[in-house]
Motif scaffolding. Structure first.
Motif, PDB file in Angstrom:
ATOM      1  N   THR A   1       0.856  -1.192   0.000  1.00  0.00           N
ATOM      2  CA  THR A   1       0.000   0.000   0.000  1.00  0.00           C
ATOM      3  C   THR A   1       0.887   1.235   0.000  1.00  0.00           C
ATOM      4  N   ARG A   2       0.320   2.388  -0.399  1.00  0.00           N
ATOM      5  CA  ARG A   2       1.155   3.592  -0.477  1.00  0.00           C
ATOM      6  C   ARG A   2       0.332   4.866  -0.347  1.00  0.00           C
ATOM      7  N   TRP A   3       1.039   5.936   0.027  1.00  0.00           N
ATOM      8  CA  TRP A   3       0.503   7.289  -0.044  1.00  0.00           C
ATOM      9  C   TRP A   3       0.944   7.865  -1.376  1.00  0.00           C
ATOM     10  N   SER A   4       0.048   8.593  -2.022  1.00  0.00           N
ATOM     11  CA  SER A   4       0.390   9.309  -3.245  1.00  0.00           C
ATOM     12  C   SER A   4      -0.259  10.684  -3.180  1.00  0.00           C
ATOM     13  N   SER A   5       0.540  11.716  -3.442  1.00  0.00           N
ATOM     14  CA  SER A   5       0.070  13.104  -3.332  1.00  0.00           C
ATOM     15  C   SER A   5      -0.605  13.567  -4.615  1.00  0.00           C
ATOM     16  N   GLY A   6      -1.142  14.767  -4.546  1.00  0.00           N
ATOM     17  CA  GLY A   6      -1.616  15.441  -5.749  1.00  0.00           C
ATOM     18  C   GLY A   6      -0.436  15.724  -6.672  1.00  0.00           C
ATOM     19  N   PHE A   7      -0.720  16.058  -7.907  1.00  0.00           N
ATOM     20  CA  PHE A   7       0.316  16.219  -8.933  1.00  0.00           C
ATOM     21  C   PHE A   7       0.838  17.659  -8.972  1.00  0.00           C
TER      22      PHE A   7
ATOM     23  N   LEU B   1      12.567   5.956   4.200  1.00  0.00           N
ATOM     24  CA  LEU B   1      11.580   6.244   3.159  1.00  0.00           C
ATOM     25  C   LEU B   1      11.694   5.158   2.097  1.00  0.00           C
ATOM     26  N   VAL B   2      10.577   4.505   1.796  1.00  0.00           N
ATOM     27  CA  VAL B   2      10.547   3.506   0.726  1.00  0.00           C
ATOM     28  C   VAL B   2       9.697   4.105  -0.394  1.00  0.00           C
ATOM     29  N   TRP B   3      10.388   4.609  -1.422  1.00  0.00           N
ATOM     30  CA  TRP B   3       9.729   5.324  -2.513  1.00  0.00           C
ATOM     31  C   TRP B   3       9.110   4.378  -3.532  1.00  0.00           C
TER      32      TRP B   3
ATOM     33  N   GLY C   1      15.073   7.798  -5.562  1.00  0.00           N
ATOM     34  CA  GLY C   1      14.040   6.830  -5.219  1.00  0.00           C
ATOM     35  C   GLY C   1      14.603   5.671  -4.427  1.00  0.00           C
ATOM     36  N   GLY C   2      13.927   4.509  -4.522  1.00  0.00           N
ATOM     37  CA  GLY C   2      14.366   3.336  -3.776  1.00  0.00           C
ATOM     38  C   GLY C   2      14.124   3.481  -2.285  1.00  0.00           C
ATOM     39  N   THR C   3      14.966   2.833  -1.500  1.00  0.00           N
ATOM     40  CA  THR C   3      14.870   2.905  -0.041  1.00  0.00           C
ATOM     41  C   THR C   3      15.977   3.817   0.479  1.00  0.00           C
TER      42      THR C   3
ATOM     43  N   GLY D   1       2.460  12.524  -8.656  1.00  0.00           N
ATOM     44  CA  GLY D   1       2.768  13.129  -7.363  1.00  0.00           C
ATOM     45  C   GLY D   1       3.975  12.489  -6.708  1.00  0.00           C
ATOM     46  N   PHE D   2       4.116  12.736  -5.424  1.00  0.00           N
ATOM     47  CA  PHE D   2       5.130  12.068  -4.601  1.00  0.00           C
ATOM     48  C   PHE D   2       4.453  10.822  -4.030  1.00  0.00           C
ATOM     49  N   SER D   3       5.159   9.704  -4.017  1.00  0.00           N
ATOM     50  CA  SER D   3       4.524   8.469  -3.573  1.00  0.00           C
ATOM     51  C   SER D   3       5.466   7.637  -2.722  1.00  0.00           C
ATOM     52  N   LEU D   4       5.012   7.258  -1.535  1.00  0.00           N
ATOM     53  CA  LEU D   4       5.804   6.454  -0.594  1.00  0.00           C
ATOM     54  C   LEU D   4       5.051   5.191  -0.218  1.00  0.00           C
ATOM     55  N   PHE D   5       5.730   4.040  -0.374  1.00  0.00           N
ATOM     56  CA  PHE D   5       5.181   2.772   0.121  1.00  0.00           C
ATOM     57  C   PHE D   5       5.231   2.754   1.656  1.00  0.00           C
ATOM     58  N   GLU D   6       6.355   3.172   2.202  1.00  0.00           N
ATOM     59  CA  GLU D   6       6.536   3.146   3.652  1.00  0.00           C
ATOM     60  C   GLU D   6       7.282   4.387   4.132  1.00  0.00           C
ATOM     61  N   PHE D   7       6.878   4.862   5.287  1.00  0.00           N
ATOM     62  CA  PHE D   7       7.528   5.972   5.980  1.00  0.00           C
ATOM     63  C   PHE D   7       7.755   5.471   7.403  1.00  0.00           C
ATOM     64  N   GLN D   8       8.958   4.996   7.673  1.00  0.00           N
ATOM     65  CA  GLN D   8       9.263   4.362   8.951  1.00  0.00           C
ATOM     66  C   GLN D   8      10.090   5.288   9.827  1.00  0.00           C
ATOM     67  N   VAL D   9       9.790   5.275  11.116  1.00  0.00           N
ATOM     68  CA  VAL D   9      10.506   6.105  12.081  1.00  0.00           C
ATOM     69  C   VAL D   9      10.956   5.210  13.232  1.00  0.00           C
TER      70      VAL D   9
END
Length: 190
Positions: A95-101, A122-124, A154-156, A181-189
Motif C-alpha cells: 500500500t502507499r501514499w500518493s500526493s496530488g500532482f 523512506l521507501v519510494w 528513489g528506492g529505499t 505526485g510524490f509516492s511512498l510505500f513506507e515511511f518508517q521512524v
C-alpha cells in the motif's frame, strides 16, 4: 552682552539697611562649576543572564520498533482515497501514499509523544522525489531539517536521526521525478 560660553561674574548683593552683612563665598562661581564631583557612586554595569532552557528529552526506543505504526499520519494532499497518508505508515509494503500532482507536498507522522529517534526510512514508489527534506518538530509548527537532497533517486533511503528528539517527522518534497505526485510505500521512524 558676554558670550554664552563665558560665565557671568559673581556680583554680591547690595547690603540692605538693618540686615545682616552678606558673607562672600570662598569659591567663585566658575571654580565651583569646574570642581569635580566626588562621593557619587558610578553605575555598575548591567549584567543580563538568560535562563538555560531545560534539555529536551524523548522516550527511547531500545527495541528499534517502527514508531510510525502507532502514530497518526497526515498529508498535504492525496491523489485518491485509496492513497491516503495512513497507507504509508501501515507496515504493508503493497500500500502507499500518493500526493496530488504538484509541488510542494508533504507527508507527516505524529508519534503522539516525544521520542529519541535513531533513523527515518523512506521507501519510494516509482513516483519519487528528486528534491526533498526530512524534517522533525516538537510541536508540529517549527521544523528542523535532519536531511536534505536535490538528487533523490528513489528506492529505499535511510536517514540517520542521531538521537534527535521529536514528536513529529515529515517528508517535505519540492521536486517530483515525473508528472505524477510524490509516492511512498513506507515511511518508517525508529
Amino acid at each position: 552682552m558676554p558670550a554664552p560660553s563665558v560665565p557671568s561674574p559673581v556680583v554680591p548683593p547690595a547690603p540692605v539697611a538693618g540686615s545682616e552683612p552678606v558673607v562672600q563665598p570662598s569659591v567663585t562661581w566658575s571654580e565651583a562649576v569646574a570642581a569635580p564631583i566626588t562621593g557619587v557612586p558610578k553605575p555598575s554595569p548591567t549584567v543580563t543572564s538568560r535562563p538555560v532552557p531545560p534539555k529536551v528529552t524523548g522516550k527511547a526506543n531500545p527495541a528499534g520498533a517502527n514508531l510510525a505504526l502507532t502514530g497518526f499520519a497526515a498529508a498535504s494532499s492525496i491523489e485518491a482515497d485509496h492513497f491516503a497518508a495512513s497507507e504509508a505508515i501501515d507496515g504493508d509494503p503493497s500500500t502507499r501514499w500518493s500526493s496530488g500532482f504538484a509541488e510542494p507536498q508533504w507527508l507527516r507522522v505524529d508519534l503522539r509523544e516525544r521520542r529519541s529517534l535513531t533513523e527515518v526510512t523512506l521507501v519510494w514508489e516509482h513516483a519519487h522525489a528528486i528534491a526533498y527534506r526530512v524534517d522533525v518538530s516538537l510541536d508540529g509548527k517549527t521544523w528542523k531539517p535532519i536531511f536534505s537532497t536535490t538528487a533523490g533517486a528513489g528506492g529505499t533511503v535511510t536517514v540517520d536521526a542521531g538521537g534527535t528528539v521529536a514528536r513529529f517527522v515529515r517528508m517535505y518534497g519540492t521536486k517530483r521525478s515525473n508528472q505524477y505526485g510524490f509516492s511512498l510505500f513506507e515511511f518508517q521512524v525508529r
